[in-house]
Write an enzyme that holds these catalytic residues in place. Structure first.
Site, PDB file in Angstrom:
ATOM      1  CE  LYS A  44      27.407  -0.832  -5.861  1.00  0.00           C
ATOM      2  NZ  LYS A  44      27.463   0.198  -7.063  1.00  0.00           N
ATOM      3  CG  HIS A  94       3.510   3.699   8.996  1.00  0.00           C
ATOM      4  ND1 HIS A  94       3.546   4.721   7.717  1.00  0.00           N
ATOM      5  CD2 HIS A  94       2.897   2.722   8.095  1.00  0.00           C
ATOM      6  CE1 HIS A  94       3.098   4.087   6.476  1.00  0.00           C
ATOM      7  NE2 HIS A  94       2.856   3.002   6.958  1.00  0.00           N
ATOM      8  NE  ARG A 116      -1.651  -2.071   2.917  1.00  0.00           N
ATOM      9  CZ  ARG A 116      -1.788  -3.401   2.428  1.00  0.00           C
ATOM     10  NH1 ARG A 116      -2.685  -3.797   1.756  1.00  0.00           N
ATOM     11  NH2 ARG A 116      -0.833  -4.195   2.741  1.00  0.00           N
ATOM     12  CB  THR A 117       3.247   2.730   2.300  1.00  0.00           C
ATOM     13  OG1 THR A 117       2.540   2.254   3.370  1.00  0.00           O
ATOM     14  CG2 THR A 117       3.704   4.057   3.005  1.00  0.00           C
ATOM     15  NE  ARG A 166       6.942   0.704   5.069  1.00  0.00           N
ATOM     16  CZ  ARG A 166       6.032   0.205   4.977  1.00  0.00           C
ATOM     17  NH1 ARG A 166       5.601  -1.044   4.641  1.00  0.00           N
ATOM     18  NH2 ARG A 166       4.680   0.809   5.160  1.00  0.00           N
TER      19      ARG A 166
HETATM   20  N1   CP Z   1      -0.264   0.027   5.939  1.00  0.00           N
HETATM   21  C1   CP Z   1       0.906  -0.316   5.447  1.00  0.00           C
HETATM   22  O1   CP Z   1       2.024   0.192   5.625  1.00  0.00           O
HETATM   23  O2   CP Z   1       1.026  -1.302   4.280  1.00  0.00           O
HETATM   24  P1   CP Z   1       2.185  -1.891   3.561  1.00  0.00           P
HETATM   25  O3   CP Z   1       3.114  -2.437   4.437  1.00  0.00           O
HETATM   26  O4   CP Z   1       1.599  -2.913   2.378  1.00  0.00           O
HETATM   27  O5   CP Z   1       3.001  -0.469   2.970  1.00  0.00           O
END
Ligand code: CP
Length: 308
Positions: A87, A136, A57-58, A108
């Protein structure tokens, strides 16, 4: 707070006023999405997405948001194996380098604080798309946006958070946003996966009612928001420890008979077994609507951060 040029590392950066302004902007973005689906607000701008951890999603949500704004995206969904991290390039050098090419970076990473490390040397704004168990922020923004849209307010609500509250970065970020409103918190988790003590203390110091229990069925009827989370398998040292907690909570039709008629169920997804698919058609289930809200809120955030 003016978000222009800011790194977005934690939900704590959003005060009430900024949050509500962002929600209004997200509503404008929803109009674009339901009309032409396209704007040229970010024409000529480039977003880099750097993912050191899996995502469905993100990453897609940020990339969709940038493209719907008329901008372009350069992406690496597997930084660990296919970037110069292999590296031994430092996060700081990666940030400095990518910021010479892109106007905004979304990242991320499995380690808490890692996004801040990369942002420290970046010449462009960096948005945290999840750093280990820490934060998050954009998931919490879209969660709280979903609550706001559903109830038309954020005050006088009882928020239930259920599942792995120790390792879940989403509940941690949700608390940062929701503590600014007149809400009660009910935390439901196994003893070993309780909300970190500093978060509970912070909420209590702020005057919030906080209840902590291990059984969902005894408290579900009090909740306006049932915020589910999965047990965060990737944060456990071994499979055996994780297995202890799998299946701790399952939200199914039977459990939902005890919930309020106007309660909502949210979940950042992905789910494992904590929400039965049988409630997907229950009008109280908002987790796929949340995904849609995520694009609008990220369009709004990108526009604000880029000063568009
Ligand atoms: N909600 C969320 O962070 O989903 P993903 O890990 O699929 O990005």
């Amino acid at each position: 707070m003016d978000l222009k040029g800011q790194h977005i590392l934690s939900a704590s950066q959003f005060d009430k006023k900024t949050l509500l302004e962002l929600f209004k902007k997200a509503q404008e973005m929803e109009k674009i999405l339901s009309n032409k689906g396209q704007s040229d607000l970010a024409f000529g701008k480039v977003m880099a997405t750097l993912f050191f951890e899996p995502s469905t999603r993100t990453r897609f949500s940020f990339e969709t948001a940038m493209m719907r704004l008329g901008g372009r995206v350069i992406a690496n969904s597997d930084m660990v194996k296919t970037s110069s991290t292999m590296k031994m390039e430092s996060l700081e050098d990666t940030g400095k380098t990518v910021s010479q090419m892109a106007d905004i970076i979304v990242m991320r990473h499995p380690e808490a604080g890692s996004v801040g490390k990369l942002a420290f040397k970046s010449d462009v704004p960096v948005i945290n798309a999840g750093d280990g168990p820490a934060q998050h922020p954009t998931q919490a923004l879209l969660d709280v946006y979903t609550i706001w849209k559903s109830f038309g307010k954020l005050d006088e609500l009882t928020i239930g958070m259920v599942g792995d509250l120790k390792n879940g970065r989403v509940p941690h970020s949700q608390c940062e946003l929701l503590k600014q409103f007149d809400v009660n918190f009910i935390f439901v988790s196994p003893e070993g996966l309780k909300m970190p003590r500093e978060i509970v203390g912070d909420l209590q110091d702020g005057g919030h009612y906080v209840e902590e229990v291990s059984e969902l069925k005894v408290v579900i009827s009090k909740m306006d928001v049932i915020a589910m989370t999965r047990v965060q398998k990737e944060r456990f040292e071994n499979e055996k420890d994780y297995e202890k907690y799998v299946g701790s909570y399952v939200l199914n039709n039977e459990m939902m008979t005890k919930a309020k008629n106007n309660a909502i169920v949210i979940h950042p997804l992905p789910r494992v077994d904590e929400i039965s698919t049988e409630i997907d058609t229950d009008p109280r289930a908002k987790y796929f609507e949340q995904v849609k809200n995520g694009v609008a809120i990220r369009m709004a955030l990108i526009a604000e951060v880029l000063g568009l």
